[in-house]
Design a protein around this motif. Sequence first.
Motif, mmCIF file in Angstrom:
data_model
loop_
_atom_site.group_PDB
_atom_site.id
_atom_site.type_symbol
_atom_site.label_atom_id
_atom_site.label_comp_id
_atom_site.label_asym_id
_atom_site.label_seq_id
_atom_site.Cartn_x
_atom_site.Cartn_y
_atom_site.Cartn_z
ATOM 1 N N ARG A 248 24.380 34.436 45.957
ATOM 2 C CA ARG A 248 23.021 33.946 46.211
ATOM 3 C C ARG A 248 22.085 35.062 46.666
ATOM 4 O O ARG A 248 20.876 34.966 46.539
ATOM 5 C CB ARG A 248 23.034 32.825 47.259
ATOM 6 N N VAL A 249 22.634 36.099 47.267
ATOM 7 C CA VAL A 249 21.859 37.307 47.548
ATOM 8 C C VAL A 249 22.651 38.478 46.961
ATOM 9 O O VAL A 249 23.880 38.440 46.940
ATOM 10 C CB VAL A 249 21.591 37.512 49.054
ATOM 11 N N ARG A 250 21.945 39.457 46.481
ATOM 12 C CA ARG A 250 22.640 40.535 45.761
ATOM 13 C C ARG A 250 22.213 41.888 46.300
ATOM 14 O O ARG A 250 21.052 42.130 46.591
ATOM 15 C CB ARG A 250 22.332 40.438 44.266
ATOM 16 N N TRP A 251 23.205 42.782 46.402
ATOM 17 C CA TRP A 251 22.971 44.138 46.889
ATOM 18 C C TRP A 251 22.818 45.092 45.713
ATOM 19 O O TRP A 251 23.486 44.948 44.686
ATOM 20 C CB TRP A 251 24.136 44.589 47.770
ATOM 21 N N HIS A 252 21.944 46.082 45.880
ATOM 22 C CA HIS A 252 21.665 47.051 44.821
ATOM 23 C C HIS A 252 21.589 48.454 45.408
ATOM 24 O O HIS A 252 21.122 48.645 46.532
ATOM 25 C CB HIS A 252 20.325 46.754 44.138
ATOM 26 N N ARG A 253 22.016 49.436 44.616
ATOM 27 C CA ARG A 253 21.822 50.850 44.934
ATOM 28 C C ARG A 253 20.983 51.425 43.802
ATOM 29 O O ARG A 253 21.472 51.574 42.674
ATOM 30 C CB ARG A 253 23.170 51.564 45.040
ATOM 31 N N LEU A 254 19.733 51.724 44.079
ATOM 32 C CA LEU A 254 18.793 52.135 43.054
ATOM 33 C C LEU A 254 18.303 53.558 43.305
ATOM 34 O O LEU A 254 18.150 53.982 44.458
ATOM 35 C CB LEU A 254 17.590 51.189 43.013
ATOM 36 N N GLU A 255 18.058 54.287 42.217
ATOM 37 C CA GLU A 255 17.548 55.649 42.309
ATOM 38 C C GLU A 255 16.155 55.724 41.699
ATOM 39 O O GLU A 255 15.904 55.177 40.622
ATOM 40 C CB GLU A 255 18.481 56.622 41.580
ATOM 41 N N VAL A 256 15.256 56.405 42.407
ATOM 42 C CA VAL A 256 13.880 56.590 41.954
ATOM 43 C C VAL A 256 13.643 58.083 41.777
ATOM 44 O O VAL A 256 13.733 58.845 42.747
ATOM 45 C CB VAL A 256 12.869 56.014 42.968
ATOM 46 N N GLY A 257 13.348 58.507 40.555
ATOM 47 C CA GLY A 257 13.130 59.913 40.283
ATOM 48 C C GLY A 257 11.714 60.341 40.645
ATOM 49 O O GLY A 257 10.742 59.644 40.329
ATOM 50 N N LEU A 258 11.594 61.478 41.313
ATOM 51 C CA LEU A 258 10.276 62.000 41.691
ATOM 52 C C LEU A 258 9.620 62.811 40.570
ATOM 53 O O LEU A 258 8.428 63.095 40.633
ATOM 54 C CB LEU A 258 10.394 62.889 42.936
ATOM 55 N N THR A 259 10.399 63.173 39.551
ATOM 56 C CA THR A 259 9.856 63.986 38.460
ATOM 57 C C THR A 259 8.683 63.263 37.797
ATOM 58 O O THR A 259 8.811 62.105 37.385
ATOM 59 C CB THR A 259 10.948 64.276 37.419
ATOM 60 N N GLY A 260 7.560 63.942 37.710
ATOM 61 C CA GLY A 260 6.383 63.359 37.071
ATOM 62 C C GLY A 260 5.510 62.545 37.992
ATOM 63 O O GLY A 260 4.440 62.071 37.579
ATOM 64 N N LEU A 261 5.941 62.345 39.233
ATOM 65 C CA LEU A 261 5.139 61.585 40.200
ATOM 66 C C LEU A 261 4.380 62.561 41.097
ATOM 67 O O LEU A 261 4.985 63.382 41.784
ATOM 68 C CB LEU A 261 6.028 60.679 41.048
ATOM 69 N N GLY A 262 3.050 62.434 41.088
ATOM 70 C CA GLY A 262 2.255 63.387 41.862
ATOM 71 C C GLY A 262 1.587 62.807 43.082
ATOM 72 O O GLY A 262 0.916 63.520 43.823
ATOM 73 N N SER A 263 1.763 61.481 43.324
ATOM 74 C CA SER A 263 1.088 60.864 44.463
ATOM 75 C C SER A 263 1.984 59.819 45.105
ATOM 76 O O SER A 263 2.895 59.274 44.476
ATOM 77 C CB SER A 263 -0.213 60.191 44.004
ATOM 78 N N LEU A 264 1.692 59.523 46.365
ATOM 79 C CA LEU A 264 2.476 58.522 47.077
ATOM 80 C C LEU A 264 2.286 57.129 46.486
ATOM 81 O O LEU A 264 3.234 56.347 46.413
ATOM 82 C CB LEU A 264 2.087 58.529 48.560
ATOM 83 N N ASP A 265 1.053 56.789 46.078
ATOM 84 C CA ASP A 265 0.843 55.473 45.494
ATOM 85 C C ASP A 265 1.557 55.346 44.152
ATOM 86 O O ASP A 265 2.027 54.270 43.774
ATOM 87 C CB ASP A 265 -0.650 55.147 45.360
ATOM 88 N N GLY A 266 1.677 56.472 43.440
ATOM 89 C CA GLY A 266 2.459 56.460 42.207
ATOM 90 C C GLY A 266 3.932 56.211 42.490
ATOM 91 O O GLY A 266 4.609 55.507 41.731
ATOM 92 N N LEU A 267 4.433 56.778 43.582
ATOM 93 C CA LEU A 267 5.823 56.546 43.977
ATOM 94 C C LEU A 267 6.043 55.088 44.352
ATOM 95 O O LEU A 267 7.032 54.470 43.945
ATOM 96 C CB LEU A 267 6.188 57.460 45.151
#
Length: 418
Positions: A248-267
């Motif tokens: 009913r609840v699920r755990w996740h391990r996710l990766e977010v790449g910073l390549t190509g991101l130039g701003s915090l709002d973009g992240l």
Amino acid sequence: MRFKFVHAADLHLDTPFRGVPADSGLTGTFQQATFRAFSRIVDVCLREHVAFLVLAGDLFDAKDRSVRARLVLRRELDRLHLAGIQTFIVHGNHDPLSGDTGALGLPDSVKVFGADWEEVEVRHEGRVLCRVQGVSYPEAELRENLSARFRRTAPDFTVGLLHANLGGVEGHANYAPCTVEDLSARGLDYWALGHVHTRAEYLLAGGAVAVYPGNPQGRHVNEPGERGCVLVEVEEGRTRRRFVPVDRVRWHRLEVGLTGLGSLDGLVAAVTELVDASCPDELEGHAVRLTLTGRGPLHRELSRPEALGQLETELREQLAQRHPPVLLESLRDASRPELELETVRLAGGFSGTLLAEAEALVAEPEALAALWAEDAELRALGQRLRRLGVEALERPRPEWVEQAGWQVVEQLHEEDVA
């Protein structure tokens, strides 16, 4: 003869969830999750008109079963009893027989195997449908190979119900250890295993199979992804097996790449998009560990004091507003500086030497441990933290040294450019 049964294990009813802060607003959702998952297992049994349910140990999370967990178990087994569906149970290391106070009776359709091996016939319209064998843990720690007690007694399809560590799976206590060869030698058709929380199947001699269904509800970030039970259809002595998610609840391990991101709002937008794609709406909640990876200018921004913590707080508040809500378990930074480190290495000099020394420490655990033990300030800090109940500095983490090397080189590069 054709029939179906459901195999589940490691319910851990009323388990405390790790990584769920008491003030998160999601405590109730998580605390109910093991109960709701078990209720969905019963739903599968009723919907599929199975002959019986087998529960392969650790129904409860602790030897001292909570009153709430026992009442939920009784309520759900009553539903099966009223539908004419039998239940077979063995107890494991978390809920050994010695923890049963006898204060809660179970329906007559429920068979709880004791500390001695036993076999029970499952009958339908006066005929033997199959046989179920099982044995429970009398105490929490059991090192005996319990599979040696099992044996085929008749040509009927036979299920072995066992809470054990098959093949010495790491991350799980080596209770009732056995091997694939041990199970094959007993001549049974289906081994309904419990104890290991990761779903797995082992093909045995003669077409038999040993199955871990995994636990039906993940309890922390190291139990990510779908969790559920196994629906088994038996025909002419062979099985077809289908995994059925019930969490009913699920755990996740996710990766977010910073390549190509130039701003915090973009992240933040990238995180939101990733979470939306990874967290199905039909569940009641999700918990996520986010790790930042790759190279980019934001690496330097997030290396500033308190920056990562502030971003984590902001993301946690935003994700909690989703429907279903998402708990941010933690935000971790494994990104690398935008500076090309290979160029720094080849150039040599102080920066190249610094990187080489850091990488040497990472590659040699003994040298890193010696550095940790020899530094008086680190030892003193570790002692203070331990007095506060924090074990963060109990042993060195190589990634800390690696990241420290990157940050110093980045700083030196910025000063040179200035």
